[in-house]
Design an enzyme around this catalytic site. Sequence first.
Site, PDB file in Angstrom:
ATOM      1  N   ASP A 102       0.802  -1.113  -0.016  1.00 48.80           N
ATOM      2  CA  ASP A 102       0.157   0.084  -0.049  1.00 48.80           C
ATOM      3  C   ASP A 102       0.910   1.162   0.039  1.00 48.80           C
ATOM      4  OD1 ASP A 102      -2.338  -1.734   0.327  1.00 48.80           O
ATOM      5  OD2 ASP A 102      -2.015  -1.742   2.443  1.00 48.80           O
TER       6      ASP A 102
HETATM    7  N1  URA Z   1      -0.949  -5.863   3.885  1.00 45.52           N
HETATM    8  C1  URA Z   1      -1.601  -4.850   3.904  1.00 45.52           C
HETATM    9  O1  URA Z   1      -2.609  -4.624   4.707  1.00 45.52           O
HETATM   10  N2  URA Z   1      -0.779  -3.738   3.314  1.00 45.52           N
HETATM   11  C2  URA Z   1       0.168  -3.965   2.732  1.00 45.52           C
HETATM   12  O2  URA Z   1       0.904  -3.043   2.144  1.00 45.52           O
HETATM   13  C3  URA Z   1       1.030  -5.166   2.644  1.00 45.52           C
HETATM   14  C4  URA Z   1       0.354  -6.280   3.281  1.00 45.52           C
END
Ligand code: URA
Length: 241
Positions: A102
């Site tokens: 993310d």
């Molecule tokens: N899980 C998440 O919630 N976000 C990420 O960026 C990676 C794994």
Amino acid sequence: MRLAKYLARAGVASRRRAEIIISEGRVAVNGITADKPQVLVGDNDTITVDGRLISGEEEKVYLLLNKPQGYISTTTDTHDRPTVTELVGDSDARLYPVGRLDADTSGVLLLTNDGELAHRLMHPRYGVSKVYRAWVKGLPQKETLDLMRGGLVIEGEKTAPAKVKLIRSEPENDSSLLEIVLTEGKKRQVKNMCAEAGHPVKSLRRDNFAGLRAGKLEKGAYRHLKQREIDALYRLVGLQT
Ligand code: URA
């Protein structure tokens, strides 16, 4: 060889993404639009994507990026947000990230034009491990951690068993640091798991992907993988170098 695999080998995209590009009618074999990823092609075929000729194998590039927050893990963004590929801008190869972090997640991200390796590293069948460190709200009890370990139902699907360790609790800040090891990569999985368990994530970092760590890399910096690291990734997912 199947068309999607050919495109992945040529470094156009991961196999899954190549299938989408084909279904969008952007690929032609010998001048005729191919709309099925299972079309068989060989070295004597002329293959184009968006009219651009694709030639067999591209030199493979493998970069390990210590992703900072604020960058999205796609090659282009419709909202003009900064992308991780901008951080590795000096490479001529068409690199794409292996899996997704993310925008507000930091840590280890692999970028490559090796479509077959990328495909396998992302596929749950190969159970490649990803280690996350999550600061979460609250002080999770042992029973809650056990629930997370066993798998939670998120949007109707049960998550695979995970390793979950409480590293530190800070009652004065109502926060705890968890280490979570996943072998699958559903969208926003760590955040969804923690929220489902009643401990929303405050910040998230990936410490290790398939055995690779950021080590001394500053945030935003990257390095090329060493040959022995590439060999280890190949072995991990059952590919020959
Ligand atoms: N899980 C998440 O919630 N976000 C990420 O960026 C990676 C794994």
